[in-house]
Design a protein around this motif. Structure first.
Motif, mmCIF file in Angstrom:
data_model
loop_
_atom_site.group_PDB
_atom_site.id
_atom_site.type_symbol
_atom_site.label_atom_id
_atom_site.label_comp_id
_atom_site.label_asym_id
_atom_site.label_seq_id
_atom_site.Cartn_x
_atom_site.Cartn_y
_atom_site.Cartn_z
ATOM 1 N N GLY A 145 33.162 24.281 38.190
ATOM 2 C CA GLY A 145 34.424 23.551 38.206
ATOM 3 C C GLY A 145 35.636 24.440 38.349
ATOM 4 O O GLY A 145 36.728 23.959 38.660
ATOM 5 N N MET A 146 35.462 25.751 38.125
ATOM 6 C CA MET A 146 36.566 26.687 38.316
ATOM 7 C C MET A 146 36.767 26.965 39.805
ATOM 8 O O MET A 146 35.905 26.670 40.636
ATOM 9 C CB MET A 146 36.285 27.996 37.570
ATOM 10 C CG MET A 146 36.217 27.850 36.060
ATOM 11 S SD MET A 146 35.894 29.421 35.187
ATOM 12 C CE MET A 146 37.453 30.297 35.480
ATOM 13 N N ASN A 147 37.905 27.552 40.135
ATOM 14 C CA ASN A 147 38.223 27.909 41.523
ATOM 15 C C ASN A 147 37.388 29.116 41.931
ATOM 16 O O ASN A 147 37.535 30.195 41.360
ATOM 17 C CB ASN A 147 39.709 28.217 41.648
ATOM 18 C CG ASN A 147 40.156 28.409 43.085
ATOM 19 O OD1 ASN A 147 39.370 28.779 43.963
ATOM 20 N ND2 ASN A 147 41.426 28.163 43.347
ATOM 21 N N ALA A 148 36.541 28.936 42.944
ATOM 22 C CA ALA A 148 35.634 30.011 43.355
ATOM 23 C C ALA A 148 36.375 31.210 43.919
ATOM 24 O O ALA A 148 35.822 32.317 43.957
ATOM 25 C CB ALA A 148 34.640 29.489 44.393
ATOM 26 N N LEU A 149 37.610 31.020 44.378
ATOM 27 C CA LEU A 149 38.369 32.134 44.941
ATOM 28 C C LEU A 149 39.041 32.977 43.864
ATOM 29 O O LEU A 149 39.504 34.080 44.151
ATOM 30 C CB LEU A 149 39.426 31.607 45.921
ATOM 31 C CG LEU A 149 38.891 30.876 47.148
ATOM 32 C CD1 LEU A 149 40.038 30.421 48.026
ATOM 33 C CD2 LEU A 149 37.917 31.763 47.935
#
Length: 381
Positions: A67-71
């Protein structure tokens, strides 16, 4: 996010100073974004270690970060590290985190349309010299003869240097190194890996013999915890002392480097914390003017990542004719190097041309997993 442990039976046992094994295994990590971008990484560790790390990826780390931003790779990394700090400042959880971090860098490259080496700063060299790692311990009647034959094959294949295992005892080990040096001649580079089997006194005796045999470096001569032993050997031997594959994170490496305990640093990107942490360790090693030659073990995923990182490594100390770091390539039975990818890296074919290899040109790691091959060799956990 998912883990995939692949394994097959070897035709004959291979060993190093600590154990023999009869299976080849690797642990891959797959991360997919909401936009459908898939990144691949690899976690260091064979056999049951791979199985345990796969559980850590899926049951411990994934619930923390899905759910976190992969970038936002640094945010993800520190979320995991801080969340596990009381339990996992090194070892298997950091190996598990390493595979996830590599996959996130693969995603970042694909999202940006850039290969990993451009993401981390650009290429200082387009191709990297490759040394052939082989000559693992085997239970055969004449190990010296086996090592001689294997060393000659590695030389004939075009590798610029070769690395062998030892660990049977001081006198027997010296005889093995003598046999390999005789087989490859005086001009080919030779490295010797003890996998931390010696006391400092034993390592000193072996090191004196390795000086006589013009060995490039003496790898992991003593236990990774024995910083004083490493420091003694670097101070009193002329042969270069290398190590660090069993060290984790910038904090572990800080202690090793500040003590000037290594002549050559060998970080393992699939173990120490991934590309994010590797870049910090590389900068710290170079700040101490310690050259870096990456430790590479595993599948074509690890090789691809290291090719990018080695081409992007700054020259040390810099000059008109800098010495290039080398890629370590496993020449023993390893189908996960040759058959895992849709388009193979063809390291052997590249080496045959000029002793060097180049990273893939596509975005991220620049590779595509042959998922049919992966499913065929994936084990139940």
């Amino acid at each position: 996010m998912s883990s995939h442990v692949l394994q097959y039976d070897l035709k004959e046992q291979l060993g190093f100073s600590q154990k023999y094994y009869d299976t080849r295994s690797t642990h891959l990590v797959r991360v997919e974004t909401d936009d459908g971008i898939v990144g691949w990484g690899e976690c260091f560790g064979p056999g049951t270690i791979a199985v345990a790390n796969a559980t850590i990826v899926e049951k411990v780390i994934a619930p923390m970060i899905v759910g976190m931003n992969a970038l936002e790779r640094e945010v993800v990394w520190h979320c995991v590290y801080n969340g596990l700090r009381d339990h996992a400042r090194g070892g298997m959880p950091i190996q598990a985190l390493s595979g996830i971090d590599i996959a996130l860098w693969d995603i970042a490259g694909k999202a940006a349309g850039l290969p990993l080496h451009q993401l981390v700063g650009g290429q200082f060299r387009e191709r990297v010299p490759v040394y052939g790692y082989g000559m693992m311990l085997q239970r055969v009647d004449d190990l010296a003869a086996r090592f001689r034959d294997e060393a000659q094959q590695i030389k004939a294949a075009g590798f610029v240097a070769t690395k062998m295992k030892i660990g049977l005892g001081v006198k027997q080990d010296v005889k093995l190194v003598e046999s390999v040096r005789e087989a490859i001649g005086p001009d080919m580079g030779l490295m010797v890996d003890a996998n931390h089997c010696y006391t400092t006194e034993e390592a000193f005796r072996v090191g004196r013999e390795l000086e006589r045999l013009d060995v490039n470096w003496f790898e992991e001569p003593v236990a990774p915890e024995d910083h004083a032993g490493y420091r003694y050997l670097t101070t009193h031997l002329d042969v270069s002392i290398s190590g660090g594959e069993a060290e984790f994170t910038r904090w572990g490496w800080r202690n090793l480097l500040e003590k000037r305990a290594l002549d050559i640093a060998q970080p393992e990107v699939c173990a120490l914390g991934g590309v994010s942490e590797y870049l910090k360790v590389l900068a710290m090693a170079h700040a101490h003017f310690v050259p870096v030659v990456n430790h590479v073990w595993g599948s074509a995923v690890a090789v691809a990542a290291n090719l990018h990182l080695l081409t992007a490594m700054p020259d040390l100390p810099g000059g008109a004719h800098p010495a290039s770091p080398m890629l370590e390539f496993d020449t023993t039975d390893n189908r996960f190097l040759e058959e895992l990818l849709e388009v193979p890296l063809d390291i052997r074919g590249q080496v045959a041309a000029d002793g060097c290899a180049a990273p893939p040109t596509g975005p991220g790691l620049g590779i595509a997993i042959n998922e049919e091959f992966m499913r065929h060799f994936e084990i139940d956990r």
